[in-house]
Design an enzyme around this catalytic site. Structure first.
Site, PDB file in Angstrom:
ATOM      1  N   ALA A   1       0.879  -1.428  -0.319  1.00  0.00           N
ATOM      2  CA  ALA A   1      -0.079  -0.178   0.217  1.00  0.00           C
ATOM      3  C   ALA A   1       1.434   1.469  -0.200  1.00  0.00           C
ATOM      4  CB  ALA A   1      -0.704  -0.048   1.679  1.00  0.00           C
TER       5      ALA A   1
ATOM      6  N   THR B   1      -7.209   0.333   7.498  1.00  0.00           N
ATOM      7  CA  THR B   1      -6.828   1.046   8.490  1.00  0.00           C
ATOM      8  C   THR B   1      -8.027   1.824   9.551  1.00  0.00           C
ATOM      9  OG1 THR B   1      -5.837   3.474   9.431  1.00  0.00           O
ATOM     10  CG2 THR B   1      -6.167   3.897   6.538  1.00  0.00           C
TER      11      THR B   1
ATOM     12  N   TYR C   1      -5.294   9.585   2.277  1.00  0.00           N
ATOM     13  CA  TYR C   1      -5.449   8.004   2.759  1.00  0.00           C
ATOM     14  C   TYR C   1      -5.639   7.480   3.386  1.00  0.00           C
ATOM     15  CZ  TYR C   1      -3.224   4.573   5.734  1.00  0.00           C
ATOM     16  OH  TYR C   1      -3.014   2.838   6.453  1.00  0.00           O
TER      17      TYR C   1
END
Ligand SMILES: NC(=O)c1ccc[n+]([C@@H]2O[C@H](COP(=O)([O-])OP(=O)(O)OC[C@H]3O[C@@H](n4cnc5c(N)ncnc54)[C@H](OP(=O)(O)O)[C@@H]3O)[C@@H](O)[C@H]2O)c1
Length: 305
Positions: free
Chosen positions: A69, A110, A133
């Site tokens: 990633a 995340t 992000y």
């Protein structure tokens, strides 16, 4: 034989996962890397969908773990095309390729998919990321769900673990500043300012690797866990707290100043505590105390000033 492909085997988390899975005597492992080859890894640029499809068709793994990633929030903010290519389009390409072979795909996400205002967050809470992000990782989660019925997203918070460079983790990246702030008999050092606003739950990569291995075992028993799951350490800490623990472990007389308001250029959430109940209910998980884990990390990669 149960065959697992780990995509991104050279990264902070990928290495820990490989370390855990190679201890499984009856499993076959294929590792891919990009710019940092390790051992017998296959070089694969996951932005190349044709190369991804060729890799999957050739290897035909029973399961794929995506640990590759772009995970640096500042890079994602300044290069959204790169963030999309790695965190969204590549996940779609890998999941689409694996669907043809009925392989289970585990994609790492995340806590930054949440805005950090209403912790703790259950796996089914509504995400609302506040930076590029987090947005790219949320889109990656959606791409996985759209591309395969055999997909699982594992959301994780701030990670730390065995490193090859201090900058690899936002935990160990504090060490140079902590060391520079130390009082010595010969020099007057300046205090290091550390964020004391954002609450994190530092999570040890070898513990996450155990979670990944246990999830793979469920799939190997034909009981694949699909949808979204979350895993988190259970010790809330700001970077200021983490720095104090690090200074103690390093036996450094550091001068640390808490910063009680956020100063980051990229917006970051305040507290994204992830509720891990779904995995705990399945009997999955391991938590190593932070002080034990960080001492292990520092023993393997000593600070030499
Ligand atoms: N680190 C954290 O605190 C944290 C927190 C929560 C969630 N996560 C998530 O956990 C996962 C793993 O993160 P990490 O910290 O282990 O990341 P990392 O250390 O930055 O590793 C990134 C990996 O991606 C690979 N990669 C980069 N560009 C690639 C490309 N074009 N093609 C193929 N592979 C490529 C890298 O390969 P090379 O090194 O060989 O170039 C490396 O193996 C990510 O999904 C991240 O979003 C991380």
């Amino acid at each position: 034989m149960f065959k697992v492909a780990v995509i991104g085997a050279s990264g902070l988390l990928g290495r820990a996962i490989v370390g855990e899975l190679t201890r499984q005597p009856d499993w076959q492992l294929v590792q891919t890397t990009f710019s940092r080859p390790v051992g017998q890894s296959v070089t694969l640029d996951i932005r190349d969908a044709d190369a991804v499809a060729r890799f999957v068709d050739r290897e035909r793994p029973d399961a794929i773990v995506i640990a590759a990633a772009e995970r640096r929030p500042d890079v994602c903010e300044h290069d959204p095309a790169l963030a999309r290519a790695l965190n969204v389009d590549a996940v779609r390409a890998i999941a689409s390729a694996t669907q043809r072979h009925d392989a289970w795909v585990l994609s790492i996400s995340t806590d930054y998919v949440f805005d950090g205002t209403q912790p703790p967050y259950r796996y089914d809470a509504t995400p609302s990321p506040i930076n590029a992000y987090g947005r790219s990782k949320l889109e990656g989660e959606q791409a996985l769900a759209e591309s395969t019925d055999l997909g699982c997203v594992l959301r994780l918070p701030l990670l730390f673990g065995p490193i090859v460079d201090w900058r690899e983790s936002a935990v160990t990246s504090l060490v140079p500043a902590i060391a520079a702030s130390a009082r010595t008999a010969s020099s007057e050092a300046k205090a290091a300012v550390m964020d004391a606003w954002a609450i994190r739950y530092p999570t040890y990569t070898p513990d996450v690797a155990v979670v990944v291995r246990q999830l793979l075992e469920w799939h190997a028993r034909d009981e694949a866990v699909c949808g979204t799951v979350q895993w988190s350490g259970d010790e809330p800490m700001t970077k200021y707290d983490i720095a104090r623990h690090l200074a103690s472990a390093l036996q450094i007389d550091a001068q640390l100043t808490p910063q009680h308001t956020p100063t980051d250029a990229t917006p970051r959430p305040h507290n994204c505590h992830l509720d891990s109940t779904r995995l705990e209910t399945l009997g999955i998980g391991r938590r190593t105390p932070f002080d034990t884990a960080i001492r292990d990390v520092l023993a393997q990669f000593p600070w030499r000033g």
